[in-house]
Write a protein that holds these residues in place. Structure first.
Motif, short mmCIF file in Angstrom:
data_model
loop_
_atom_site.label_atom_id
_atom_site.label_comp_id
_atom_site.label_asym_id
_atom_site.label_seq_id
_atom_site.Cartn_x
_atom_site.Cartn_y
_atom_site.Cartn_z
N VAL A 29 0.83 -1.20 0.00
CA VAL A 29 0.00 0.00 0.00
C VAL A 29 0.87 1.25 0.00
O VAL A 29 0.60 2.22 -0.74
CB VAL A 29 -0.96 0.00 1.21
N CYS A 30 1.91 1.24 0.81
CA CYS A 30 2.80 2.41 0.87
C CYS A 30 3.50 2.63 -0.48
O CYS A 30 3.68 3.77 -0.92
CB CYS A 30 3.83 2.22 1.98
N ARG A 31 3.86 1.55 -1.13
CA ARG A 31 4.51 1.68 -2.43
C ARG A 31 3.53 2.17 -3.50
O ARG A 31 3.84 3.05 -4.30
CB ARG A 31 5.09 0.33 -2.86
N LEU A 32 2.32 1.60 -3.52
CA LEU A 32 1.33 1.95 -4.53
C LEU A 32 0.82 3.38 -4.34
O LEU A 32 0.34 4.00 -5.30
CB LEU A 32 0.17 0.97 -4.49
N SER A 33 0.91 3.89 -3.12
CA SER A 33 0.44 5.27 -2.88
C SER A 33 1.27 6.30 -3.63
O SER A 33 0.86 7.46 -3.77
CB SER A 33 0.47 5.58 -1.38
#
Length: 303
Positions: A29-33
């Motif tokens: 999630v942190c990467r895709l954000s």
């Protein structure tokens, strides 16, 4: 004939993107954000981070002092970064930051320590760098036995866990553990426990690379005594019968040594038992400061 369909995820409703993100992992999630403002906004959603929090987190939080945070993401990050004291301060709870798996530490007060309430052998003290209000200080014993238990229902299912004794030597004196093997174990209470040998003396244990092996010599008394000499021992790291491990320094500057690992299948609640023993040599030992036993997920190599 089939045709490929290209979907522009940025054109999807934010709620739909949030739902997709909730099936990934906190790290993903942190990467895709970082992909776009739409993903960044969806990654803040309580619906996403609620999936990463354990289903019983309300019950866990009720065992601690009141904790008020503005969002589920803030709560998740807080529990990853700061251990939460629960069970009247006898345990701590934390989340693994990669997958959100549960981590616990049992304080020394939550462990069974032989002669732990006898001041001649052990005493209870406070240290500013300890997680708990009290740690156990070994004064002097010839029989070291520490055991702890945790219900597997408290742990994350389908997860490989490792158990670790968290300790450090007393700066004012630490003795009886140099080159001394200590037996540790882990397993379901009442069942078969897996045992191994470890060192609690970080420095001398790390330097142990020799063992005394008698060389071939004459049969006379003097010859046998004279020709005993150190011979380099074979590596023991991969020896199943002597799975020797040395303490490692933690980020909090305490030491830890692994007691073993356990796969929690989540099928039924059982009592996981962990132990630390040095009861065979009969030697007196002291100067060990015990903070507790930590049970946390083991990372796979790809992590």
């Amino acid at each position: 004939m089939t045709q490929s369909v290209v979907v522009d995820f940025n054109n999807l409703p934010e709620g739909c993107i949030a739902n997709i993100l909730s099936f990934t992992s906190p790290r993903d999630v942190c990467r895709l954000s970082l992909l776009s403002s739409t993903f960044r906004s969806a990654a803040q959603s309580d619906a996403v981070w609620n999936k990463f929090l354990p289903s019983d987190f309300h019950t866990i939080l009720s065992q601690s002092s009141s904790l008020s945070l503005p969002s589920k993401k803030d709560l998740f990050l807080y529990l990853c970064q700061k251990p939460l004291l629960i069970d009247d301060g006898k345990k701590s709870f934390q989340l693994d930051k990669v997958y959100g798996k549960k981590c616990y530490m049992l304080s020394a007060r939550n462990l069974f320590i032989v002669w732990g309430d006898t001041p001649r052998y052990w005493r209870w003290t406070s240290l500013p760098d300890a997680r708990f209000s009290e740690v156990a200080e070994l004064r002097s014993v010839c029989w070291l036995e520490i055991r702890g238990w945790i219900n597997t229902g408290m742990l994350s299912p389908e997860t490989l866990y490792g158990a670790y004794l968290v300790f450090k030597p007393n700066p004012s004196g630490f003795y009886g553990f140099d080159y001394q093997l200590v037996e540790v174990s882990i397993g379901i209470a009442g069942g078969e426990n897996r045992k191994r040998n470890v060192f609690l003396d970080a420095e001398r244990g790390r330097r142990l690379r020799y063992q005394i092996v008698p060389r071939r010599a004459g049969t006379g008394i003097f010859n046998r005594a004279r020709f005993l000499a150190p011979v380099e021992a074979p590596p023991v790291e991969d020896n199943d019968s002597l799975d020797l491990q040395h303490p490692k320094e933690r980020a909090d500057e305490w030491l830890e040594v692994e007691l073993g690992e356990f796969f929690n299948d989540g099928q039924e609640d059982k009592e996981l038992e962990m132990g630390v023993y040095e009861i065979k040599s009969g030697d007196w030992k002291g100067g060990l400061l015990v903070q507790g036993i930590e049970i946390r997920p083991k990372r796979t190599p790809i992590n």
